[in-house]
Design an enzyme around this catalytic site. Sequence first.
Site, PDB file in Angstrom:
ATOM      1  CG  ASP A   1      18.270  28.099  32.886  1.00 47.73           C
ATOM      2  OD1 ASP A   1      17.185  27.879  33.176  1.00 47.73           O
ATOM      3  OD2 ASP A   1      19.126  27.328  32.730  1.00 47.73           O
TER       4      ASP A   1
ATOM      5  CG  HIS B   1      19.431  23.591  32.889  1.00 51.26           C
ATOM      6  ND1 HIS B   1      18.456  24.564  32.610  1.00 51.26           N
ATOM      7  CD2 HIS B   1      18.455  22.437  32.555  1.00 51.26           C
ATOM      8  CE1 HIS B   1      17.328  24.332  32.121  1.00 51.26           C
ATOM      9  NE2 HIS B   1      17.080  22.904  32.207  1.00 51.26           N
TER      10      HIS B   1
HETATM   11  P1  NAD Z   1       9.937  13.287  24.760  1.00 55.04           P
HETATM   12  O1  NAD Z   1       9.986  12.157  25.536  1.00 55.04           O
HETATM   13  O2  NAD Z   1       9.052  14.235  24.341  1.00 55.04           O
HETATM   14  O3  NAD Z   1      11.015  13.313  23.510  1.00 55.04           O
HETATM   15  C1  NAD Z   1      12.450  12.659  23.810  1.00 55.04           C
HETATM   16  C2  NAD Z   1      12.620  11.671  22.420  1.00 55.04           C
HETATM   17  O4  NAD Z   1      14.010  11.140  22.755  1.00 55.04           O
HETATM   18  C3  NAD Z   1      11.696  10.650  22.085  1.00 55.04           C
HETATM   19  O5  NAD Z   1      11.163  10.920  20.721  1.00 55.04           O
HETATM   20  C4  NAD Z   1      12.379   9.314  22.177  1.00 55.04           C
HETATM   21  O6  NAD Z   1      12.180   8.427  21.292  1.00 55.04           O
HETATM   22  C5  NAD Z   1      13.652   9.854  21.966  1.00 55.04           C
HETATM   23  N1  NAD Z   1      14.572   8.660  22.380  1.00 55.04           N
HETATM   24  C6  NAD Z   1      14.594   8.213  23.525  1.00 55.04           C
HETATM   25  N2  NAD Z   1      15.770   7.356  23.765  1.00 55.04           N
HETATM   26  C7  NAD Z   1      16.411   7.694  22.680  1.00 55.04           C
HETATM   27  C8  NAD Z   1      17.805   7.126  22.049  1.00 55.04           C
HETATM   28  N3  NAD Z   1      18.244   6.122  22.570  1.00 55.04           N
HETATM   29  N4  NAD Z   1      18.232   7.468  20.796  1.00 55.04           N
HETATM   30  C9  NAD Z   1      17.502   8.566  20.153  1.00 55.04           C
HETATM   31  N5  NAD Z   1      16.122   9.070  20.537  1.00 55.04           N
HETATM   32  C10 NAD Z   1      15.798   8.643  21.654  1.00 55.04           C
HETATM   33  O7  NAD Z   1      11.019  14.537  25.791  1.00 55.04           O
HETATM   34  P2  NAD Z   1      11.389  15.922  25.555  1.00 55.04           P
HETATM   35  O8  NAD Z   1      10.160  16.868  26.043  1.00 55.04           O
HETATM   36  O9  NAD Z   1      11.641  16.296  23.929  1.00 55.04           O
HETATM   37  O10 NAD Z   1      12.671  16.192  26.267  1.00 55.04           O
HETATM   38  C11 NAD Z   1      13.797  15.639  26.034  1.00 55.04           C
HETATM   39  C12 NAD Z   1      14.925  15.893  27.077  1.00 55.04           C
HETATM   40  O11 NAD Z   1      15.155  17.328  27.144  1.00 55.04           O
HETATM   41  C13 NAD Z   1      14.389  15.833  28.501  1.00 55.04           C
HETATM   42  O12 NAD Z   1      15.564  14.585  29.182  1.00 55.04           O
HETATM   43  C14 NAD Z   1      14.071  17.051  29.259  1.00 55.04           C
HETATM   44  O13 NAD Z   1      14.267  17.028  30.605  1.00 55.04           O
HETATM   45  C15 NAD Z   1      15.247  17.632  28.344  1.00 55.04           C
HETATM   46  N6  NAD Z   1      14.920  19.275  28.431  1.00 55.04           N
HETATM   47  C16 NAD Z   1      16.020  20.191  28.720  1.00 55.04           C
HETATM   48  C17 NAD Z   1      15.852  21.357  28.536  1.00 55.04           C
HETATM   49  C18 NAD Z   1      17.199  22.210  28.954  1.00 55.04           C
HETATM   50  O14 NAD Z   1      16.700  23.575  29.094  1.00 55.04           O
HETATM   51  N7  NAD Z   1      18.161  21.955  28.681  1.00 55.04           N
HETATM   52  C19 NAD Z   1      14.710  22.134  28.492  1.00 55.04           C
HETATM   53  C20 NAD Z   1      13.485  21.101  28.280  1.00 55.04           C
HETATM   54  C21 NAD Z   1      13.831  19.848  28.275  1.00 55.04           C
HETATM   55  C1  LMR Z   2      13.475  23.233  31.870  1.00 51.69           C
HETATM   56  O1  LMR Z   2      14.097  24.166  32.264  1.00 51.69           O
HETATM   57  O2  LMR Z   2      12.148  23.611  31.555  1.00 51.69           O
HETATM   58  C2  LMR Z   2      13.869  21.730  31.482  1.00 51.69           C
HETATM   59  O3  LMR Z   2      15.035  21.554  32.339  1.00 51.69           O
HETATM   60  C3  LMR Z   2      12.938  20.714  31.728  1.00 51.69           C
HETATM   61  C4  LMR Z   2      12.369  20.524  33.174  1.00 51.69           C
HETATM   62  O4  LMR Z   2      12.733  19.319  33.421  1.00 51.69           O
HETATM   63  O5  LMR Z   2      12.170  21.634  33.906  1.00 51.69           O
END
Ligand code: NAD
Ligand code: LMR
Length: 329
Positions: free
Chosen positions: A151, A178
Amino acid sequence: MVKVAVLGASGGIGQPLSLLLKLNECVTELSLYDIVNSPGVAADLGHINTPARVTGYLPADEGLKHALTKAHLVVIPAGVPRKPGMTRDDLFKINAGIVRDLATGIAQHAPNAYVLIISNPVNSTVPIVVEVLKKHGVFDPKKIFGVTTLDVIRASTFSSEISCKDPRDIRVPVVGGHSGPTIVPLLSQISPPQSFTQEQIEKLTHRIQYGGDEVVKAKDGAGSATLSMAQAGARFASSILDATVKGKAGIIEPSYVYLEADNEHCANLKKAVEGLEYFSYNVELGPGGIHKIHGLGEISEHEKKLLAAAIPELKLSIEKGISFINSKL
Ligand code: NAD
Ligand code: LMR
């Protein structure tokens, strides 16, 4: 010896984040855990000629235990991402259980680690981790961080498009949580100082609050932000290592953290946010994790309204995370 574990290392965030951590010369062991593909990601990254030894673990043969044992820092990007039309809270159903199980592993095998939580909905997943650690008697409020760095990065980038300055030189505090209205950019505190029209403030605020949706929409069903998140996560991890391993002082990172009731540093902030147990603000890091949580400072009337809208939603998300653990464990 500095071991860093990434849980969810094979995913859209996990892979580029692990790459950036492999390039961090402070890391001597990089431990990659996922339910799929982690040995492959580890083999690939292991060929890069930087000091970190890379290992990959799957759930079989106590993989989580081996991935976590002796970890100094654990980063959690495990879980499902949004598709168009979904809110972050829609992810709770699946991600709450994933995060709870990983937090249980941390409590058992890496109870002293610093933990960075990326998995959404961050407003609820951080309380989930904290409740699990509390139940195991290993909760240290100075070591648990919800990652809201993206953010702040977005706020710099989007503001620079108006001011035409280098985005790296611009800092905008972003407070709250967030998700949508809980993301509260304090544009009145932008540094270096800059004045915006009310229309610019409203447009910028909306873009920062819904920056995640911009990426979800553009990816059109293929997920949410991964590459910018990996950079944000690696920056935060690097700051934690700089403070806790190298002993660098004065590092400030934004983060969604637990506000201790009896800590003099958070007393004013806690009062300003109606007693919320969790809130994101500038956190000063020290050798033991959180050294100090900064107060809100002077905020504008517009920002006061944004904050008032954020507080009830934050409260609900926090309660949802807490009761998920207390009704199920
Ligand atoms: P993705 O689906 O590409 O990757 C997620 C990974 O988690 C996969 O490889 C999957 O196999 C693994 N996984 C699922 N269950 C699991 C478990 N029990 N143990 C270990 N690994 C496991 O998703 P992504 O795009 O990498 O996003 C991941 C998370 O991050 C989402 O919840 C997304 O919303 C979040 N996110 C947060 C922010 C933030 O600013 N905090 C930003 C972007 C995404
Ligand atoms: C973001 O801010 O990009 C992440 O929290 C992923 C989302 O779901 O928007």
